[in-house]
Design a protein around this motif. Structure first.
Motif, mmCIF file in Angstrom:
data_model
loop_
_atom_site.group_PDB
_atom_site.id
_atom_site.type_symbol
_atom_site.label_atom_id
_atom_site.label_comp_id
_atom_site.label_asym_id
_atom_site.label_seq_id
_atom_site.Cartn_x
_atom_site.Cartn_y
_atom_site.Cartn_z
ATOM 1 N N LEU A 130 0.860 -1.173 0.000
ATOM 2 C CA LEU A 130 0.000 0.000 0.000
ATOM 3 C C LEU A 130 0.902 1.231 0.000
ATOM 4 C CD1 LEU A 130 -2.977 0.961 0.080
ATOM 5 C CD2 LEU A 130 -2.665 1.286 2.547
ATOM 6 N N GLN A 131 0.959 1.892 -1.137
ATOM 7 C CA GLN A 131 1.707 3.139 -1.238
ATOM 8 C C GLN A 131 0.774 4.265 -0.822
ATOM 9 O OE1 GLN A 131 5.007 3.776 -2.108
ATOM 10 N NE2 GLN A 131 4.517 5.888 -1.508
ATOM 11 N N MET A 132 1.173 4.987 0.201
ATOM 12 C CA MET A 132 0.336 6.061 0.732
ATOM 13 C C MET A 132 1.051 7.388 0.555
ATOM 14 S SD MET A 132 -1.144 4.274 4.191
ATOM 15 C CE MET A 132 0.428 4.303 5.047
ATOM 16 N N ASN A 133 0.458 8.258 -0.221
ATOM 17 C CA ASN A 133 1.017 9.589 -0.480
ATOM 18 C C ASN A 133 0.093 10.654 0.091
ATOM 19 O OD1 ASN A 133 3.124 8.380 -1.972
ATOM 20 N ND2 ASN A 133 1.898 8.456 -3.845
ATOM 21 N N SER A 134 0.623 11.855 0.209
ATOM 22 C CA SER A 134 -0.167 12.998 0.710
ATOM 23 C C SER A 134 -0.892 12.639 2.003
ATOM 24 C CB SER A 134 -1.176 13.443 -0.363
ATOM 25 O OG SER A 134 -0.516 13.779 -1.562
ATOM 26 N N LEU A 135 -0.171 12.057 2.911
ATOM 27 C CA LEU A 135 -0.781 11.598 4.158
ATOM 28 C C LEU A 135 -1.312 12.760 4.985
ATOM 29 C CD1 LEU A 135 1.728 8.767 4.961
ATOM 30 C CD2 LEU A 135 -0.748 8.482 4.817
ATOM 31 N N LYS A 136 -2.411 12.486 5.669
ATOM 32 C CA LYS A 136 -3.085 13.474 6.510
ATOM 33 C C LYS A 136 -3.133 12.967 7.945
ATOM 34 C CE LYS A 136 -6.228 14.453 2.656
ATOM 35 N NZ LYS A 136 -7.648 14.482 2.231
ATOM 36 N N PRO A 137 -3.251 13.862 8.905
ATOM 37 C CA PRO A 137 -3.347 13.405 10.299
ATOM 38 C C PRO A 137 -4.487 12.409 10.509
ATOM 39 C CG PRO A 137 -2.892 15.749 10.247
ATOM 40 C CD PRO A 137 -3.129 15.330 8.826
ATOM 41 N N GLU A 138 -5.563 12.559 9.757
ATOM 42 C CA GLU A 138 -6.681 11.627 9.911
ATOM 43 C C GLU A 138 -6.393 10.236 9.363
ATOM 44 O OE1 GLU A 138 -6.752 14.718 8.581
ATOM 45 O OE2 GLU A 138 -8.147 14.807 6.872
ATOM 46 N N ASP A 139 -5.259 10.059 8.716
ATOM 47 C CA ASP A 139 -4.846 8.724 8.283
ATOM 48 C C ASP A 139 -4.169 7.957 9.419
ATOM 49 O OD1 ASP A 139 -3.874 10.207 5.181
ATOM 50 O OD2 ASP A 139 -5.656 8.992 5.554
ATOM 51 N N THR A 140 -3.945 8.621 10.528
ATOM 52 C CA THR A 140 -3.324 7.953 11.670
ATOM 53 C C THR A 140 -4.186 6.803 12.147
ATOM 54 O OG1 THR A 140 -2.165 9.947 12.400
ATOM 55 C CG2 THR A 140 -2.589 8.264 14.064
ATOM 56 N N ALA A 141 -3.598 5.621 12.169
ATOM 57 C CA ALA A 141 -4.333 4.405 12.551
ATOM 58 C C ALA A 141 -3.373 3.236 12.537
ATOM 59 C CB ALA A 141 -5.469 4.141 11.572
ATOM 60 N N LYS A 142 -3.860 2.117 13.031
ATOM 61 C CA LYS A 142 -3.144 0.862 12.855
ATOM 62 C C LYS A 142 -3.693 0.231 11.579
ATOM 63 C CE LYS A 142 -1.154 -2.818 15.601
ATOM 64 N NZ LYS A 142 -1.091 -3.439 16.943
ATOM 65 N N TYR A 143 -2.792 -0.114 10.690
ATOM 66 C CA TYR A 143 -3.173 -0.667 9.396
ATOM 67 C C TYR A 143 -2.991 -2.174 9.405
ATOM 68 C CZ TYR A 143 -3.674 3.965 7.399
ATOM 69 O OH TYR A 143 -4.111 5.224 7.117
ATOM 70 N N TYR A 144 -4.027 -2.859 8.955
ATOM 71 C CA TYR A 144 -4.047 -4.314 8.956
ATOM 72 C C TYR A 144 -4.156 -4.863 7.538
ATOM 73 C CZ TYR A 144 -5.158 -3.864 13.928
ATOM 74 O OH TYR A 144 -5.135 -3.553 15.268
ATOM 75 N N CYS A 145 -3.412 -5.908 7.301
ATOM 76 C CA CYS A 145 -3.524 -6.656 6.063
ATOM 77 C C CYS A 145 -4.533 -7.783 6.270
ATOM 78 C CB CYS A 145 -2.151 -7.228 5.718
ATOM 79 S SG CYS A 145 -2.094 -8.301 4.289
ATOM 80 N N ALA A 146 -5.310 -8.060 5.226
ATOM 81 C CA ALA A 146 -6.276 -9.152 5.291
ATOM 82 C C ALA A 146 -6.219 -9.932 3.996
ATOM 83 C CB ALA A 146 -7.679 -8.617 5.527
ATOM 84 N N ALA A 147 -6.573 -11.209 4.066
ATOM 85 C CA ALA A 147 -6.551 -12.054 2.877
ATOM 86 C C ALA A 147 -7.580 -13.153 2.992
ATOM 87 C CB ALA A 147 -5.154 -12.659 2.684
#
Length: 120
Positions: free
Chosen positions: A80-97
Protein backbone atom coordinates in the motif's frame (compact mmCIF):
# COMPACT_ATOMS: atom_id res chain seq x y z
CA UNK A 1 -0.52 -22.15 9.03
CA UNK A 2 -1.41 -18.92 7.27
CA UNK A 3 0.47 -15.84 8.42
CA UNK A 4 0.24 -12.24 7.29
CA UNK A 5 3.06 -9.97 8.42
CA UNK A 6 2.83 -6.23 7.88
CA UNK A 7 5.74 -3.81 7.81
CA UNK A 8 6.53 -0.27 6.74
CA UNK A 9 4.55 1.73 9.24
CA UNK A 10 6.02 4.71 11.03
CA UNK A 11 5.68 8.38 11.85
CA UNK A 12 5.59 11.03 9.15
CA UNK A 13 4.52 14.61 8.80
CA UNK A 14 1.41 15.58 6.90
CA UNK A 15 2.05 15.47 3.18
CA UNK A 16 4.58 12.68 3.52
CA UNK A 17 4.52 9.15 2.17
CA UNK A 18 4.80 5.62 3.47
CA UNK A 19 4.77 2.23 1.80
CA UNK A 20 3.25 -0.65 3.71
CA UNK A 21 4.03 -4.27 2.90
CA UNK A 22 2.25 -7.47 3.81
CA UNK A 23 3.98 -10.79 3.34
CA UNK A 24 1.72 -13.84 3.25
CA UNK A 25 2.98 -17.32 4.05
CA UNK A 26 1.37 -20.70 4.47
CA UNK A 27 -0.96 -20.21 1.52
CA UNK A 28 -0.87 -18.73 -1.94
CA UNK A 29 -3.61 -16.17 -2.38
CA UNK A 30 -3.26 -16.09 -6.13
CA UNK A 31 -6.73 -15.43 -7.46
CA UNK A 32 -8.01 -14.62 -4.00
CA UNK A 33 -8.65 -11.41 -2.14
CA UNK A 34 -6.08 -9.28 -0.33
CA UNK A 35 -6.53 -5.86 1.15
CA UNK A 36 -5.84 -3.23 3.75
CA UNK A 37 -7.96 -2.07 6.64
CA UNK A 38 -7.26 0.45 9.38
CA UNK A 39 -8.43 1.23 12.87
CA UNK A 40 -7.94 4.52 14.66
CA UNK A 41 -8.20 4.77 18.45
CA UNK A 42 -11.83 4.73 19.54
CA UNK A 43 -13.09 3.92 16.07
CA UNK A 44 -14.19 0.79 14.27
CA UNK A 45 -11.96 -0.96 11.79
CA UNK A 46 -12.59 0.33 8.28
CA UNK A 47 -11.65 -0.77 4.80
CA UNK A 48 -8.99 1.12 2.88
CA UNK A 49 -8.41 -0.80 -0.34
CA UNK A 50 -8.42 -4.34 -1.66
CA UNK A 51 -7.70 -6.44 -4.72
CA UNK A 52 -10.49 -8.82 -5.61
CA UNK A 53 -10.46 -12.22 -7.25
CA UNK A 54 -10.41 -10.65 -10.72
CA UNK A 55 -7.44 -8.44 -9.82
CA UNK A 56 -9.59 -5.33 -9.67
CA UNK A 57 -8.28 -2.68 -7.29
CA UNK A 58 -10.97 -1.11 -5.16
CA UNK A 59 -10.54 1.92 -2.91
CA UNK A 60 -12.64 3.66 -0.33
CA UNK A 61 -13.23 7.36 -0.83
CA UNK A 62 -10.63 8.27 1.80
CA UNK A 63 -7.94 6.40 -0.16
CA UNK A 64 -8.80 7.33 -3.73
CA UNK A 65 -6.21 9.48 -5.44
CA UNK A 66 -3.70 9.18 -2.61
CA UNK A 67 -3.16 5.48 -1.96
CA UNK A 68 -2.19 2.75 -4.40
CA UNK A 69 -2.61 -0.96 -3.67
CA UNK A 70 -0.51 -3.51 -5.51
CA UNK A 71 0.84 -7.05 -5.34
CA UNK A 72 4.08 -8.67 -6.38
CA UNK A 73 4.12 -11.08 -9.31
CA UNK A 74 3.54 -14.13 -7.13
CA UNK A 75 0.60 -12.32 -5.50
CA UNK A 76 1.73 -13.22 -2.04
CA UNK A 77 3.07 -9.83 -1.04
CA UNK A 78 0.71 -6.92 -0.85
CA UNK A 79 1.68 -3.27 -0.82
CA UNK A 80 0.00 0.00 0.00
CA UNK A 81 1.71 3.14 -1.24
CA UNK A 82 0.34 6.06 0.73
CA UNK A 83 1.02 9.59 -0.48
CA UNK A 84 -0.17 13.00 0.71
CA UNK A 85 -0.78 11.60 4.16
CA UNK A 86 -3.09 13.47 6.51
CA UNK A 87 -3.35 13.40 10.30
CA UNK A 88 -6.68 11.63 9.91
CA UNK A 89 -4.85 8.72 8.28
CA UNK A 90 -3.32 7.95 11.67
CA UNK A 91 -4.33 4.41 12.55
CA UNK A 92 -3.14 0.86 12.86
CA UNK A 93 -3.17 -0.67 9.40
CA UNK A 94 -4.05 -4.31 8.96
CA UNK A 95 -3.52 -6.66 6.06
CA UNK A 96 -6.28 -9.15 5.29
CA UNK A 97 -6.55 -12.05 2.88
CA UNK A 98 -8.99 -14.72 1.79
CA UNK A 99 -9.12 -17.43 -0.83
CA UNK A 100 -12.52 -16.47 -2.18
CA UNK A 101 -15.37 -13.98 -1.86
CA UNK A 102 -17.22 -15.98 0.76
CA UNK A 103 -14.20 -16.12 3.01
CA UNK A 104 -13.45 -12.46 2.32
CA UNK A 105 -16.91 -11.49 3.52
CA UNK A 106 -17.09 -13.79 6.54
CA UNK A 107 -13.74 -15.14 7.62
CA UNK A 108 -10.63 -13.32 6.49
CA UNK A 109 -7.11 -13.97 7.68
CA UNK A 110 -5.65 -10.95 9.49
CA UNK A 111 -2.19 -9.69 10.20
CA UNK A 112 -1.13 -8.10 13.47
CA UNK A 113 -1.07 -4.59 12.07
CA UNK A 114 1.45 -1.82 11.65
CA UNK A 115 1.08 1.65 13.16
CA UNK A 116 0.96 4.75 10.97
CA UNK A 117 1.13 8.12 12.68
CA UNK A 118 0.80 11.35 10.73
CA UNK A 119 1.57 14.62 12.49
CA UNK A 120 0.37 18.04 11.41
Amino acid sequence: QVQLVESGGGSVQAGGSLRLSCAASGYTFSGGYMGWFRQAPGKEREAVAHIDGRRNRLYTDSAKGRFTISQDGAENTLYLQMNSLKPEDTAKYYCAAAQNLGSWLRDKYWGQGTQVTVSS
